[in-house]
Write a protein that holds these residues in place. Structure first.
Motif, PDB file in Angstrom:
ATOM      1  N   THR A  48      35.562  29.088  55.030  1.00  0.00           N
ATOM      2  CA  THR A  48      35.454  28.134  56.134  1.00  0.00           C
ATOM      3  C   THR A  48      36.393  28.542  57.263  1.00  0.00           C
ATOM      4  O   THR A  48      37.291  29.364  57.073  1.00  0.00           O
ATOM      5  CB  THR A  48      35.795  26.707  55.667  1.00  0.00           C
ATOM      6  OG1 THR A  48      37.162  26.665  55.275  1.00  0.00           O
ATOM      7  CG2 THR A  48      34.899  26.272  54.529  1.00  0.00           C
ATOM      8  N   THR A  49      36.200  27.937  58.408  1.00  0.00           N
ATOM      9  CA  THR A  49      37.059  28.229  59.551  1.00  0.00           C
ATOM     10  C   THR A  49      38.490  27.763  59.325  1.00  0.00           C
ATOM     11  O   THR A  49      39.405  28.241  59.973  1.00  0.00           O
ATOM     12  CB  THR A  49      36.505  27.573  60.832  1.00  0.00           C
ATOM     13  OG1 THR A  49      36.321  26.188  60.596  1.00  0.00           O
ATOM     14  CG2 THR A  49      35.201  28.207  61.242  1.00  0.00           C
ATOM     15  N   SER A  50      38.693  26.851  58.377  1.00  0.00           N
ATOM     16  CA  SER A  50      40.048  26.384  58.065  1.00  0.00           C
ATOM     17  C   SER A  50      40.712  27.230  56.985  1.00  0.00           C
ATOM     18  O   SER A  50      41.856  26.965  56.623  1.00  0.00           O
ATOM     19  CB  SER A  50      40.019  24.916  57.657  1.00  0.00           C
ATOM     20  OG  SER A  50      39.169  24.743  56.552  1.00  0.00           O
ATOM     21  N   GLY A  51      40.002  28.239  56.444  1.00  0.00           N
ATOM     22  CA  GLY A  51      40.602  29.173  55.506  1.00  0.00           C
ATOM     23  C   GLY A  51      40.357  28.874  54.042  1.00  0.00           C
ATOM     24  O   GLY A  51      40.962  29.515  53.183  1.00  0.00           O
ATOM     25  N   PHE A  52      39.489  27.948  53.715  1.00  0.00           N
ATOM     26  CA  PHE A  52      39.197  27.621  52.327  1.00  0.00           C
ATOM     27  C   PHE A  52      37.981  28.397  51.844  1.00  0.00           C
ATOM     28  O   PHE A  52      36.989  28.526  52.566  1.00  0.00           O
ATOM     29  CB  PHE A  52      38.919  26.112  52.158  1.00  0.00           C
ATOM     30  CG  PHE A  52      40.120  25.260  52.399  1.00  0.00           C
ATOM     31  CD1 PHE A  52      41.142  25.210  51.473  1.00  0.00           C
ATOM     32  CD2 PHE A  52      40.226  24.503  53.553  1.00  0.00           C
ATOM     33  CE1 PHE A  52      42.252  24.413  51.688  1.00  0.00           C
ATOM     34  CE2 PHE A  52      41.328  23.713  53.783  1.00  0.00           C
ATOM     35  CZ  PHE A  52      42.350  23.666  52.851  1.00  0.00           C
ATOM     36  N   ALA A  83      31.075  25.286  60.553  1.00  0.00           N
ATOM     37  CA  ALA A  83      32.438  25.444  60.042  1.00  0.00           C
ATOM     38  C   ALA A  83      32.564  26.617  59.081  1.00  0.00           C
ATOM     39  O   ALA A  83      33.638  26.865  58.555  1.00  0.00           O
ATOM     40  CB  ALA A  83      32.885  24.170  59.358  1.00  0.00           C
TER      41      ALA A  83
END
Length: 99
Positions: A48-52, A83
């Motif tokens: 994901t764009t948040s790094g998950f 995302a």
């Protein structure tokens, strides 16, 4: 007369430069991201764009996916396809392990 023609030529050269170095690469990147989202399937590992990192377990509609995070099978989160930053197919993971 001569200076106005050279000015027009420089303006055309500037627009051509801007097209090849700014607009065209952005369009290529957008087309690649669209192709990646269209090829997204259940079972794919995504970043994901948040790094998950997670695994796609369901694609209920065109803009939403349900992603399972971690080893806890109860952590399922619906999220927008936008995302997702990167997709890894299960076949790709097998190819890299066998090398």
């Amino acid at each position: 007369m001569n200076s106005s023609i050279s000015l027009i030529i420089w303006i055309v050269v500037l627009f051509v430069f801007m097209y090849f170095f700014m607009i065209r690469p952005q369009k290529k990147e957008q087309n690649a991201k669209t192709a990646m989202m269209n090829a997204l399937a259940v079972g794919d590992t995504v970043l994901t764009t948040s790094g998950f990192y997670g695994v796609v377990i369901s694609i209920p509609d065109e803009t939403t996916v349900i992603v399972e995070f971690g080893s806890n099978k109860n952590c399922r989160i619906p999220m927008q396809k936008a995302a997702i930053a990167q997709v890894e197919k299960p076949e790709d993971a097998v190819k890299t392990e066998s090398k």
